[in-house]
Write an enzyme that holds these catalytic residues in place. Structure first.
Site, PDB file in Angstrom:
ATOM      1  N   THR A   1       1.573   0.858   9.663  1.00 17.66           N
ATOM      2  CA  THR A   1       0.880   1.070   8.374  1.00 17.66           C
ATOM      3  C   THR A   1       0.166  -0.187   7.899  1.00 17.66           C
ATOM      4  O   THR A   1      -0.843  -0.096   7.201  1.00 17.66           O
ATOM      5  CB  THR A   1       1.850   1.592   7.294  1.00 17.66           C
ATOM      6  OG1 THR A   1       2.808   0.586   6.970  1.00 17.66           O
ATOM      7  CG2 THR A   1       2.565   2.843   7.757  1.00 17.66           C
TER       8      THR A   1
ATOM      9  N   LEU B   1      -1.988   1.907   3.890  1.00 20.16           N
ATOM     10  CA  LEU B   1      -1.898   3.370   3.740  1.00 20.16           C
ATOM     11  C   LEU B   1      -0.646   3.832   4.481  1.00 20.16           C
ATOM     12  O   LEU B   1      -0.711   4.214   5.633  1.00 20.16           O
ATOM     13  CB  LEU B   1      -3.156   3.991   4.338  1.00 20.16           C
ATOM     14  CG  LEU B   1      -3.504   5.419   3.955  1.00 20.16           C
ATOM     15  CD1 LEU B   1      -3.760   5.533   2.459  1.00 20.16           C
ATOM     16  CD2 LEU B   1      -4.726   5.877   4.725  1.00 20.16           C
ATOM     17  N   HIS B   2       0.507   3.770   3.784  1.00 16.50           N
ATOM     18  CA  HIS B   2       1.779   3.998   4.488  1.00 16.50           C
ATOM     19  C   HIS B   2       1.995   5.473   4.878  1.00 16.50           C
ATOM     20  O   HIS B   2       1.726   5.895   5.978  1.00 16.50           O
ATOM     21  CB  HIS B   2       2.960   3.566   3.610  1.00 16.50           C
ATOM     22  CG  HIS B   2       3.024   2.103   3.326  1.00 16.50           C
ATOM     23  ND1 HIS B   2       3.230   1.163   4.301  1.00 16.50           N
ATOM     24  CD2 HIS B   2       2.922   1.406   2.170  1.00 16.50           C
ATOM     25  CE1 HIS B   2       3.254  -0.043   3.772  1.00 16.50           C
ATOM     26  NE2 HIS B   2       3.072   0.078   2.472  1.00 16.50           N
ATOM     27  N   ASP B   3       2.486   6.261   3.927  1.00 18.88           N
ATOM     28  CA  ASP B   3       3.021   7.578   4.273  1.00 18.88           C
ATOM     29  C   ASP B   3       1.973   8.597   4.736  1.00 18.88           C
ATOM     30  O   ASP B   3       2.300   9.476   5.549  1.00 18.88           O
ATOM     31  CB  ASP B   3       3.841   8.140   3.097  1.00 18.88           C
ATOM     32  CG  ASP B   3       4.971   7.184   2.709  1.00 18.88           C
ATOM     33  OD1 ASP B   3       4.849   5.983   2.991  1.00 18.88           O
ATOM     34  OD2 ASP B   3       5.961   7.639   2.123  1.00 18.88           O
TER      35      ASP B   3
END
Ligand SMILES: [Ca+2]
Length: 319
Positions: free
Chosen positions: A196, A242-244
């Protein structure tokens, strides 16, 4: 092609909202249910946010099942970058839609058992602490037969942590649950900070998203602007990782990612390293790999993927 049956386990959360909005306009997915858990926010907030996001995305028919109130053993911790409500400064209308009476854990057990009985399998997208899935596995381990794979955001391998020096938020929030899931034998794809942190959502991207996304444009721009960490020293640029949402990109466009197999261990005893995820890349443990860890992301490809998906909200309004 038959759509992918999927359950979205989450704790919205700004980035979970972006993930859900992406899933809602992806006909490749048959979203069986959304199971919010205590994580970024207390459970009542993550449930309300999930209901509101379903309405915002025009998918009020998708059932939302409230998950676990607390991690398995640890005191709850909550997110630091999602504002007071968990959705930044964005105020969405109070939801008309209501949460289902069945709990998330009961829903997981029922849906996965039914799938297993029919010889079918469901993908679980995990965007928050893994409490719901772990508790369901503890109650009925046979549900593993109904799971195609778990695609999760969580952990930090060659990267250091984000919530503590060693640990990433989703795993730190419930390391015991993560241990249960990684010990289950279920195929796991792990999108950790290693992946990420490659995908920075920069202010110029936010402007672009706002331009293409039609009727959700204002909300999306507000949410994404709140995401700007301004921590140039850590990330090398403005913006936020922009992790999840990468979980949805992986499920829908796996060609944009490279993975390596490893055995993953979760530290759940040491206070100093609580929640640390350790990958045995080179077979030191003598144990078989239990996860595919994403090591490389086609960043431009991923941004283009999300732009295309979220531009479908403009088409939807016009239709
Ligand atoms: Ca999340």
């Amino acid at each position: 092609m038959k759509p992918i049956s999927i359950i979205v386990d989450c704790d919205p959360g700004i980035d979970d909202t972006i993930a859900l909005l992406t899933a809602f306009v992806s006909p490749e997915l048959d979203i069986l249910g959304i199971t919010p858990v205590c994580g970024n926010q207390p459970l009542d907030r993550t449930v309300r946010n999930a209901l509101q996001v379903c309405e915002l995305g025009g998918r009020a028919e998708i059932p939302v099942y409230a998950g676990c109130f607390r991690p398995m053993l640890r005191e709850p911790i909550h997110g630091q970058f999602h504002g007071k409500t968990g959705l930044g400064n964005t105020v969405l209308p109070e939801p008309v839609k209501t949460v289902e009476s069945m709990s998330a854990v009961d829903f997981l057990i029922e849906a996965l058992s039914a799938a297993a009985a029919k010889g079918e399998r469901i993908t679980i997208a995990c965007l928050g602490p893994l409490t719901n899935v772990a508790v369901a596995l503890r109650m009925k381990p046979q549900i593993a037969d109904g799971i195609e794979r778990i695609v999760m955001m969580g952990g930090a391998y060659r990267e250091s942590g984000n919530r503590t020096m060693t640990s990433e938020f989703n795993v730190l929030a419930d390391p015991h649950a993560a241990h249960v899931v990684f010990s289950s034998g279920i195929p796991i794809v792990a999108l950790a900070l290693d992946a990420t942190h490659q995908v920075m959502l920069k202010p110029e991207h936010v402007a672009e998203f706002s331009r293409v996304s039609g009727r959700i444009s204002e909300t999306l721009a507000e949410l994404m602007a709140f995401w700007d960490r301004n921590d140039v020293r850590r990330y090398g640029s403005r913006g936020g990782p922009l992790h999840d949402p990468l979980v949805m990109a992986y499920i829908l466009a796996p060609h944009l990612f490279e993975t390596e197999k490893a055995r993953v261990f979760v530290e759940y005893e040491s206070e100093l390293c609580m929640g640390q995820t350790i990958a045995d890349w080179y077979g030191k443990s003598g144990l078989e790999p239990n996860a595919d860890i994403v090591t490389k992301v086609d960043v431009e490809g991923v941004i283009a993927f999300f732009l295309e998906r979220l531009s479908r909200y403009a088409e939807k309004a016009a239709a």
